[in-house]
Motif scaffolding. Structure first.
Motif, PDB file in Angstrom:
ATOM      1  N   ALA A  49       0.976  -1.105  -0.009  1.00 54.02           N
ATOM      2  CA  ALA A  49      -0.045  -0.253   0.150  1.00 54.02           C
ATOM      3  C   ALA A  49       1.012   1.072  -0.315  1.00 54.02           C
ATOM      4  O   ALA A  49       2.188   1.380   1.038  1.00 54.02           O
ATOM      5  N   VAL A  50       0.640   1.825  -0.915  1.00 54.01           N
ATOM      6  CA  VAL A  50       1.277   3.364  -0.997  1.00 54.01           C
ATOM      7  C   VAL A  50       0.689   4.473  -0.562  1.00 54.01           C
ATOM      8  O   VAL A  50      -0.698   4.756  -1.150  1.00 54.01           O
ATOM      9  N   TYR A  51       1.080   5.600   0.267  1.00 54.17           N
ATOM     10  CA  TYR A  51       0.225   6.457   0.987  1.00 54.17           C
ATOM     11  C   TYR A  51       1.384   7.864   0.799  1.00 54.17           C
ATOM     12  O   TYR A  51       2.284   8.069   0.593  1.00 54.17           O
ATOM     13  N   ILE A  52       1.162   9.108  -1.007  1.00 54.51           N
ATOM     14  CA  ILE A  52       1.924   9.619  -0.758  1.00 54.51           C
ATOM     15  C   ILE A  52       0.506  11.458  -1.224  1.00 54.51           C
ATOM     16  O   ILE A  52      -0.308  11.645  -1.327  1.00 54.51           O
ATOM     17  N   THR A  53       1.575  12.088   0.073  1.00 55.75           N
ATOM     18  CA  THR A  53       1.242  13.696  -0.756  1.00 55.75           C
ATOM     19  C   THR A  53       2.418  14.237  -1.126  1.00 55.75           C
ATOM     20  O   THR A  53       3.107  14.455  -1.055  1.00 55.75           O
ATOM     21  N   PHE A  54       1.158  15.053  -2.609  1.00 53.32           N
ATOM     22  CA  PHE A  54       3.162  15.857  -3.006  1.00 53.32           C
ATOM     23  C   PHE A  54       3.120  17.623  -2.703  1.00 53.32           C
ATOM     24  O   PHE A  54       2.011  17.602  -1.779  1.00 53.32           O
ATOM     25  N   LYS A  55       4.081  18.021  -2.710  1.00 53.88           N
ATOM     26  CA  LYS A  55       3.961  19.877  -2.290  1.00 53.88           C
ATOM     27  C   LYS A  55       3.601  20.138  -2.788  1.00 53.88           C
ATOM     28  O   LYS A  55       2.600  20.113  -3.849  1.00 53.88           O
ATOM     29  N   ASP A  56       3.135  21.480  -2.564  1.00 57.95           N
ATOM     30  CA  ASP A  56       1.661  22.386  -2.582  1.00 57.95           C
ATOM     31  C   ASP A  56       2.454  23.327  -4.442  1.00 57.95           C
ATOM     32  O   ASP A  56       3.525  22.654  -4.983  1.00 57.95           O
ATOM     33  N   GLU A  57       1.669  23.773  -4.687  1.00 57.85           N
ATOM     34  CA  GLU A  57       1.882  24.308  -5.698  1.00 57.85           C
ATOM     35  C   GLU A  57       2.869  25.951  -6.265  1.00 57.85           C
ATOM     36  O   GLU A  57       3.754  25.779  -6.956  1.00 57.85           O
ATOM     37  N   ALA A  58       3.325  26.258  -5.234  1.00 55.49           N
ATOM     38  CA  ALA A  58       4.446  27.416  -5.198  1.00 55.49           C
ATOM     39  C   ALA A  58       5.256  26.730  -5.499  1.00 55.49           C
ATOM     40  O   ALA A  58       6.225  26.591  -6.281  1.00 55.49           O
ATOM     41  N   TYR A  59       5.451  25.213  -5.264  1.00 57.62           N
ATOM     42  CA  TYR A  59       6.794  24.726  -5.104  1.00 57.62           C
ATOM     43  C   TYR A  59       7.287  24.053  -6.603  1.00 57.62           C
ATOM     44  O   TYR A  59       8.184  24.629  -6.652  1.00 57.62           O
ATOM     45  N   PHE A  60       6.346  23.477  -7.247  1.00 58.75           N
ATOM     46  CA  PHE A  60       6.464  23.382  -8.321  1.00 58.75           C
ATOM     47  C   PHE A  60       6.728  24.690  -9.743  1.00 58.75           C
ATOM     48  O   PHE A  60       7.557  23.992  -9.959  1.00 58.75           O
ATOM     49  N   LYS A  61       5.736  25.464  -9.096  1.00 60.96           N
ATOM     50  CA  LYS A  61       6.647  27.012 -10.068  1.00 60.96           C
ATOM     51  C   LYS A  61       7.681  27.221  -9.581  1.00 60.96           C
ATOM     52  O   LYS A  61       8.546  27.621 -10.790  1.00 60.96           O
ATOM     53  N   ASP A  62       8.620  27.210  -8.257  1.00 57.28           N
ATOM     54  CA  ASP A  62      10.104  27.025  -8.136  1.00 57.28           C
ATOM     55  C   ASP A  62      10.627  26.307  -9.093  1.00 57.28           C
ATOM     56  O   ASP A  62      11.773  27.075  -9.203  1.00 57.28           O
ATOM     57  N   LYS A  63      10.158  25.316  -8.845  1.00 55.08           N
ATOM     58  CA  LYS A  63      11.146  24.385  -9.846  1.00 55.08           C
ATOM     59  C   LYS A  63      10.870  24.739 -11.001  1.00 55.08           C
ATOM     60  O   LYS A  63      11.935  24.136 -11.561  1.00 55.08           O
ATOM     61  N   GLY A  64      10.038  25.247 -12.128  1.00 50.99           N
ATOM     62  CA  GLY A  64      10.530  25.056 -13.025  1.00 50.99           C
ATOM     63  C   GLY A  64       9.516  24.008 -14.115  1.00 50.99           C
ATOM     64  O   GLY A  64       9.736  24.000 -15.010  1.00 50.99           O
ATOM     65  N   PRO A  70       5.865  22.168 -13.780  1.00 49.85           N
ATOM     66  CA  PRO A  70       4.773  22.109 -13.757  1.00 49.85           C
ATOM     67  C   PRO A  70       4.325  20.661 -13.688  1.00 49.85           C
ATOM     68  O   PRO A  70       4.447  20.215 -15.062  1.00 49.85           O
ATOM     69  N   PRO A  71       3.451  19.617 -12.571  1.00 49.96           N
ATOM     70  CA  PRO A  71       3.069  18.509 -12.738  1.00 49.96           C
ATOM     71  C   PRO A  71       2.452  18.377 -14.281  1.00 49.96           C
ATOM     72  O   PRO A  71       1.251  18.967 -14.030  1.00 49.96           O
ATOM     73  N   VAL A  72       2.340  17.145 -14.284  1.00 55.00           N
ATOM     74  CA  VAL A  72       1.580  16.870 -15.400  1.00 55.00           C
ATOM     75  C   VAL A  72       0.572  15.665 -15.376  1.00 55.00           C
ATOM     76  O   VAL A  72      -1.074  15.574 -15.488  1.00 55.00           O
ATOM     77  N   THR A  73       0.322  14.966 -14.790  1.00 52.65           N
ATOM     78  CA  THR A  73       0.298  13.399 -14.427  1.00 52.65           C
ATOM     79  C   THR A  73      -0.414  13.266 -12.670  1.00 52.65           C
ATOM     80  O   THR A  73      -1.126  12.330 -11.786  1.00 52.65           O
ATOM     81  N   PHE A  74      -0.092  14.528 -12.282  1.00 51.05           N
ATOM     82  CA  PHE A  74      -1.125  14.501 -10.601  1.00 51.05           C
ATOM     83  C   PHE A  74      -0.936  16.366 -10.401  1.00 51.05           C
ATOM     84  O   PHE A  74      -0.625  17.099 -11.096  1.00 51.05           O
ATOM     85  N   LYS A  75      -2.010  16.365  -9.088  1.00 51.87           N
ATOM     86  CA  LYS A  75      -2.347  18.027  -8.764  1.00 51.87           C
ATOM     87  C   LYS A  75      -1.086  18.279  -7.548  1.00 51.87           C
ATOM     88  O   LYS A  75      -1.107  17.874  -6.660  1.00 51.87           O
ATOM     89  N   PRO A  76      -0.356  19.387  -7.775  1.00 51.24           N
ATOM     90  CA  PRO A  76       0.115  19.786  -7.066  1.00 51.24           C
ATOM     91  C   PRO A  76      -0.647  19.878  -5.613  1.00 51.24           C
ATOM     92  O   PRO A  76      -2.318  20.395  -5.350  1.00 51.24           O
ATOM     93  N   GLY A  77      -0.314  19.434  -4.160  1.00 44.69           N
ATOM     94  CA  GLY A  77      -0.788  19.729  -3.076  1.00 44.69           C
ATOM     95  C   GLY A  77      -1.547  17.995  -2.970  1.00 44.69           C
ATOM     96  O   GLY A  77      -2.944  18.091  -1.954  1.00 44.69           O
ATOM     97  N   SER A  78      -1.852  16.766  -3.834  1.00 44.01           N
ATOM     98  CA  SER A  78      -3.313  16.076  -3.688  1.00 44.01           C
ATOM     99  C   SER A  78      -2.773  14.538  -3.202  1.00 44.01           C
ATOM    100  O   SER A  78      -1.237  15.128  -2.930  1.00 44.01           O
ATOM    101  N   THR A  79      -3.453  14.345  -2.105  1.00 51.95           N
ATOM    102  CA  THR A  79      -2.695  12.920  -1.778  1.00 51.95           C
ATOM    103  C   THR A  79      -3.494  11.990  -3.124  1.00 51.95           C
ATOM    104  O   THR A  79      -4.608  11.797  -2.819  1.00 51.95           O
ATOM    105  N   ILE A  80      -2.224  10.840  -2.770  1.00 56.26           N
ATOM    106  CA  ILE A  80      -2.851   9.886  -3.459  1.00 56.26           C
ATOM    107  C   ILE A  80      -2.153   8.146  -2.659  1.00 56.26           C
ATOM    108  O   ILE A  80      -1.661   8.201  -2.310  1.00 56.26           O
TER     109      ILE A  80
END
Length: 430
Positions: free
Chosen positions: A161-176, A178-188
């Protein structure tokens, strides 16, 4: 290899086994088991509703609307609540947490499927892996370009079983990026089956296929040899002519060089051949990477059991099954031992002390040992029975009494009455 708490038999089979051990009152135990299973099912139904409520605030697959949309603070709070409830559920289903050392080893070991993956852990705010069922398996793999077969032994997890929470949108903007397959801040949340320990990294949602050093060497060697042949056979004479012209033009050579129309055409054709060769090699590289990605997706397709909200529906059922099996076994062995104690025979519970025989019960340690020994000797199954969890539930339901460190099961007649009274009084008018 450590023993598992997981009992690898169906709830129905365990109930039948217990009914056989208490064959002197088969009908009474059948009624008891139905009432006990129903009560545990009701408790897990309440837990399921609580999980659904907390997960709804960040469910990526939600198809319902909110009367009052939740803000970021509420979402964060519910993510923390869900994480605690989810961890408790996995523990009840007898899953074990995958340690950081195991994850690190998986990233360093060579994949069984010859696919090398890279994972960016900085993208995650929270990552937790759980597994249940650990065994050693053997597979036949091909080596030396498929000319040789070799038997490989590896550690396999039956369920992960896998539980993952992504960082928020500000992190991915700073990274340059933008995620394609998942939504920032979401939990899968995902559930997989039959996962080799060395391939845990393929379960990460942001894993990228990378070339192994051997694959890079093969492609580089092929490109270098082929490129040399093309340069010598197609561009050799033209390159010498162009070099002589540049030397004359720059003043390094006094002899005049004449560029004819024919030599320019030959040079152009040679460059076209060389360009097509470069394109061909690049295509081969991309196709090889695509084959690796297909191997990865094929493996995940057959290993994926459930996703997001569907996972905790599946795990609720698994946890309920484990609790029912543990409670039925603990109650049955206590009741069986009290009966043989009363009859003056301790053949069934050889580990009982004199004080336990006198009280008609068993201590936690002896009950645990009795059940584990029975499974090993009678069913050829080695397990680590979770006796503490089982007894706590039976005591809470007043089906087992505690006398010092000795636990005694109530009679079937009393147990059935207690469970029946619970249902009669579950809803009281206000």
């Amino acid at each position: 290899m450590p023993l598992e708490r997981f009992i690898p038999f169906r709830k129905r089979d365990v109930a039948n086994l217990c009914e056989g051990l208490l064959s002197y009152d088969s009908a009474g135990f059948h009624t008891f088991s139905k009432l006990l299973v129903s009560r545990i099912h009701y408790q897990y139904h309440e837990q399921l509703e609580a999980l659904k409520d907390s997960y709804s605030h960040f469910d990526p697959n939600k198809d319902t609307r909110d009367l009052q949309p939740s803000n970021e603070r509420v979402r964060k709070q519910n993510q923390k609540t869900f994480a605690k409830e989810f961890a408790s559920l996995l523990n009840a289903a007898n899953f074990e947490k995958v340690t950081d050392n195991d994850l690190e080893a998986a990233l360093n070991e060579e994949s069984l499927f010859k696919v090398r993956l890279a994972v960016s852990f900085d993208d995650f705010e929270n990552v937790v892996f759980y597994r249940r069922g650990e065994s050693i398996k053997t597979e036949t793999v091909r080596t030396f370009f498929g000319l040789r077969k070799k038997q490989v032994s590896f550690t396999n997890y039956d369920k992960v079983a896998v539980y993952i929470t992504f960082k928020d949108e500000a992190y991915f903007k700073d990274k340059g990026q933008p995620p394609v397959t998942f939504k920032p801040g979401s939990t899968i949340v995902k559930l997989f089956q039959n996962v080799p320990k060395a391939d845990l990294e393929m379960l990460f949602p942001n894993s990228e296929v990378k070339m192994r050093p051997l694959d890079k060497l093969i492609i580089s060697a092929s490109a270098a040899i082929g490129g040399t042949v093309v340069l010598v056979t197609k561009l050799g004479a033209s390159l010498l002519l162009m070099a002589s012209f540049l030397a004359f033009w720059l003043g390094f050579k006094n002899e005049e060089v004449e560029l004819t129309k024919q030599s320019l055409i030959t040079f152009g054709i040679g460059m076209g051949v060389f360009g097509s060769f470069i394109f061909k090699e690049w295509t081969k590289f991309k196709n090889r990477k695509i084959r690796f990605m297909k191997a990865l997706s094929d493996n995940l397709y057959f290993k994926n059991l459930d996703n997001n909200a569907g996972v905790f529906h599946t795990l609720i059922d698994a946890a309920e099954e484990e609790d029912c099996k543990e409670a039925l076994l603990a109650y049955t062995f206590l009741l069986k031992c009290s009966r043989v104690s009363g009859e003056g025979s301790a053949a069934f519970c050889k580990m009982q002390s004199d004080s336990e025989i006198a009280a008609g019960g068993m201590t936690l340690a002896n009950l645990d040992s009795a059940i584990e020994t029975y499974f090993l000797e009678e069913l050829n199954c080695a397990l680590d029975f979770d006796v503490t969890d089982a007894i706590e539930k039976l005591v809470a339901m007043q089906l087992v009494e505690q006398n010092g460190d000795v636990f005694v099961a109530r009679t079937l007649k009393d147990a059935v009455k207690i469970l029946d009274d619970y249902w009669d009084n579950i809803y009281q008018p206000v």
